[in-house]
Design a protein around this motif. Structure first.
Motif, PDB file in Angstrom:
ATOM      1  N   SER A   1       0.820  -1.206   0.000  1.00  0.00           N
ATOM      2  CA  SER A   1       0.000   0.000   0.000  1.00  0.00           C
ATOM      3  C   SER A   1       0.850   1.250   0.000  1.00  0.00           C
ATOM      4  N   ALA A   2       0.392   2.241  -0.788  1.00  0.00           N
ATOM      5  CA  ALA A   2       1.064   3.536  -0.814  1.00  0.00           C
ATOM      6  C   ALA A   2       0.481   4.490   0.220  1.00  0.00           C
ATOM      7  N   LEU A   3      -0.566   4.034   0.950  1.00  0.00           N
ATOM      8  CA  LEU A   3      -1.216   4.873   1.944  1.00  0.00           C
ATOM      9  C   LEU A   3      -0.450   4.760   3.253  1.00  0.00           C
ATOM     10  N   THR A   4       0.615   5.523   3.375  1.00  0.00           N
ATOM     11  CA  THR A   4       1.509   5.386   4.515  1.00  0.00           C
ATOM     12  C   THR A   4       1.514   6.653   5.354  1.00  0.00           C
ATOM     13  N   ALA A   5       1.924   6.502   6.611  1.00  0.00           N
ATOM     14  CA  ALA A   5       2.052   7.628   7.522  1.00  0.00           C
ATOM     15  C   ALA A   5       3.428   8.251   7.350  1.00  0.00           C
TER      16      ALA A   5
ATOM     17  N   ALA B   1      -0.556  10.395  16.136  1.00  0.00           N
ATOM     18  CA  ALA B   1      -1.248   9.206  15.636  1.00  0.00           C
ATOM     19  C   ALA B   1      -0.415   8.500  14.572  1.00  0.00           C
ATOM     20  N   GLN B   2       0.176   9.261  13.654  1.00  0.00           N
ATOM     21  CA  GLN B   2       1.022   8.649  12.629  1.00  0.00           C
ATOM     22  C   GLN B   2       2.249   7.981  13.254  1.00  0.00           C
ATOM     23  N   SER B   3       2.811   8.616  14.292  1.00  0.00           N
ATOM     24  CA  SER B   3       3.972   8.034  14.967  1.00  0.00           C
ATOM     25  C   SER B   3       3.611   6.720  15.639  1.00  0.00           C
ATOM     26  N   ILE B   4       2.413   6.649  16.234  1.00  0.00           N
ATOM     27  CA  ILE B   4       1.960   5.404  16.864  1.00  0.00           C
ATOM     28  C   ILE B   4       1.832   4.308  15.810  1.00  0.00           C
ATOM     29  N   HIS B   5       1.267   4.652  14.658  1.00  0.00           N
ATOM     30  CA  HIS B   5       1.141   3.663  13.571  1.00  0.00           C
ATOM     31  C   HIS B   5       2.515   3.175  13.122  1.00  0.00           C
TER      32      HIS B   5
ATOM     33  N   PHE C   1      -2.121   3.473   6.276  1.00  0.00           N
ATOM     34  CA  PHE C   1      -2.588   4.415   7.289  1.00  0.00           C
ATOM     35  C   PHE C   1      -3.519   5.391   6.590  1.00  0.00           C
ATOM     36  N   LEU C   2      -4.777   5.421   7.035  1.00  0.00           N
ATOM     37  CA  LEU C   2      -5.762   6.330   6.458  1.00  0.00           C
ATOM     38  C   LEU C   2      -6.327   7.216   7.555  1.00  0.00           C
ATOM     39  N   ALA C   3      -6.672   8.441   7.179  1.00  0.00           N
ATOM     40  CA  ALA C   3      -7.266   9.386   8.126  1.00  0.00           C
ATOM     41  C   ALA C   3      -8.441  10.078   7.464  1.00  0.00           C
TER      42      ALA C   3
END
Length: 575
Positions: free
Chosen positions: A242-246, A291-295, A305-307
């Motif tokens: 997936s290209a959906l990254t944090a 939140a991104q750091s937790i992921h 990672f989606l928001a």
């Protein structure tokens, strides 16, 4: 002793001195002054005239006058001596070639990507470039003068290379080292450490470092890419990563305060689990960054990672975005996977969850309970493996009382609760944040700004920061768009007026400097132009006199005149 005798004494001390009129015309120069200017008062070349003008300029900043290639002078003081003719001033100046070279070298060090630290012969920290400040999250003023062992605690039984290199006078290269700073940040580096030896005397040592964690991450990405290409070349229809990254990781959270240390340490600890996390913090505190750091710190880091901002999407569309739709569910609906399906194996962030419709919150609760979703207009249920993070900009229990958040949903989403403090509660992080923002906008805006001055620092520490870190970021960007290209220090002149308006009363209270008062009046009453015009008329349009009246530099006054559209000649003609 009259001023001519003083000229001779100054000359013997290696200082140049010149007697000038109010219009900066030279009347007399001492012998050292003639040597430094490479001329006498009757033979001033164009370069020398320009240098004299710069030396005569009244400013609190150190300004270098370029006499010849590689030669610089700077002003020491303005004197009033016995026997001095009326309406004249005495300018004292000195050789400043080494000072100018030092400042140019510092600019070079701050412009390179490698982290550089410099230590004296006793192993005390003497200098950090901007990259080192950013990598170690250190405030320079807090650590300068401390011994290397006080600033950096080596891990895994490793040794400090700096004392050994100083003692042995021998470089050590390609050292892989892992240390913890005195403020608790863990850093993984590869370093080259060199002694500084001159005439058999060891003056100190310096270390050139590269953040190995970033390098390791790059190696990992290369390996992942190679594996992906190999898989695509050998397996038809292989599923792509997936290209959906944090974007952000814990090392991107800039802090040294105990309050933020606790938040980051707690978040790092819970990142390894799959439990739902609710993050509470005011607007601009960095909830999504956390939140991104937790992921990225979890076992799901390689997953998507989606928001989604629950405030920005209308209720009738939000359900379809979350759970997906089937063709014919409503006019124009197509078969499409929702965010829960797209985030399968990864993380979904529900931003501003308290803005979601209460009825939709009930449907969300079922997904959290059994991991099953049903598309809008569909009949088939699909199991998803998604970790749900959420955030809110008001206290969760307040949202519950105001019927903006279901209590049972809160218990599901808030298995773990993290509260990010507002910036006003950890202002000790401001210098480090400011330095980071300046570095960012130097690259973005092609500027060469070094820092903020003391007055601006006081303003920032007095301000309440309702917009928190995001507002500080915008304030620095605002200042760096306005600051002239030849100025490297941000002063209050370039700070947004609403910050001056709300903070200046506390900063300037009890001060007598007219330069400070004009900032306050200009921000509160918008009368700066009137006061400037009045003062210029009273001083016959003389820039130097008017600047002295306000207690500011000529450059600062000229900037204020330009900002207010004041033309001195037109002003005098209308008188």
């Amino acid at each position: 002793m009259n001023y001519l005798d003083s000229f001779e004494v100054l000359s013997q001390c290696g200082l140049g001195a010149m007697l000038v009129t109010e219009n900066n015309q030279i009347l007399s120069v001492n012998e050292m002054g003639k040597n430094l200017l490479h001329c006498d008062e009757n033979q001033l070349g164009a370069n020398t005239l320009e240098a004299v003008t710069l030396l005569c300029e009244e400013t609190d900043e150190i300004r270098y006058a370029n006499i010849a290639f590689g030669e610089y002078l700077c002003r020491c003081a303005t004197l009033n001596l016995p026997g001095q003719p009326p309406r004249t001033k005495i300018i004292v100046f000195r050789v400043a070639t080494n000072d100018a070279c030092h400042d140019m070298l510092i600019s070079i060090l701050n412009g390179i990507s490698e982290s550089v630290t410099l230590f004296d012969a006793a192993g005390r920290l003497y200098l950090l470039n901007d990259s080192a400040v950013n990598m170690d999250s250190l405030v320079t003023s807090d650590v300068l003068g401390q011994h290397v062992t006080e600033v950096y605690r080596m891990q895994d039984g490793q040794f400090h290379a700096i004392p050994q290199v100083i003692q042995e006078k021998r470089a050590k290269v390609n050292l892989r080292q892992y240390y913890t700073t005195c403020f608790g940040k863990n850093v993984d580096i590869v370093a080259n450490v060199f002694p500084i030896v001159q005439n058999s005397q060891t003056l100190g040592a310096f270390s050139v470092m590269q953040d190995w964690s970033t390098t390791s991450e790059l190696h990992k990405q290369i390996i992942d890419l190679q594996g992906k290409l190999l898989e695509q070349s050998t397996v038809t229809g292989a599923k792509e990563k997936s290209a959906l990254t944090a974007k952000y990781q814990f090392r991107d959270i800039i802090h040294i305060s105990p309050a933020m240390n606790r938040v980051v340490a707690r978040s790092q600890q819970i990142a390894c689990s799959d439990s739902s996390v609710m993050i509470y913090g005011e607007t601009g505190t960095g909830k999504e960054l956390l939140a991104q750091s937790i992921h990225n710190g979890s076992r799901r880091a390689n997953g998507p990672f989606l928001a989604i901002n629950c405030t920005a999407i209308p209720d009738n569309l939000l359900e379809g975005l979350l759970f997906g739709t089937e063709r014919g569910a409503y006019t124009g609906a197509e078969s499409r996977a929702g965010l829960f399906e797209q985030a399968n194996g990864g993380t979904l962030l529900l931003d501003e969850i308290n803005s979601m419709n209460i009825l939709l919150q009930a449907k969300l609760l079922r997904v959290l309970q059994d991991g099953m979703i049903r598309r809008v207009g569909g009949v088939k249920e699909v199991h998803v493996d998604v970790r749900v993070l959420s955030n809110t900009n008001c206290p969760p229990y307040q949202a519950i009382e105001e019927n903006k958040l279901r209590r049972d949903l809160f218990y599901r989403l808030g298995v773990i609760n993290i509260n990010i403090p507002p910036l006003r509660d950890h202002k000790e992080d401001i210098p480090l944040l400011v330095k980071s923002f300046i570095q960012h906008f130097n690259k973005k805006l092609l500027k060469n700004v070094r820092n903020i001055d003391h007055a601006t620092s006081e303003l920032f520490n007095s301000y309440h920061w309702p917009g928190n870190i995001r507002e500080l970021d915008h304030a620095i960007e605002h200042a760096m768009n306005l600051i002239p290209n030849d100025q490297s220090i941000i002063t209050p002149d370039y700070i947004p007026e609403h910050i001056l308006y709300l903070a200046a009363e506390f900063v300037f209270e009890g001060r007598e400097t007219k330069g400070d008062l004009i900032n306050l009046r200009g921000a509160k009453q918008n009368t700066e132009r009137h006061e400037l015009c009045k003062a210029l008329l009273e001083n016959g349009g003389n820039i130097s006199k008017t600047a002295r009246f306000f207690g500011i530099s000529r450059q600062n006054l000229q900037y204020k005149m330009k900002r207010n559209g004041i033309d001195v000649q037109l002003l005098l003609d209308k008188r």
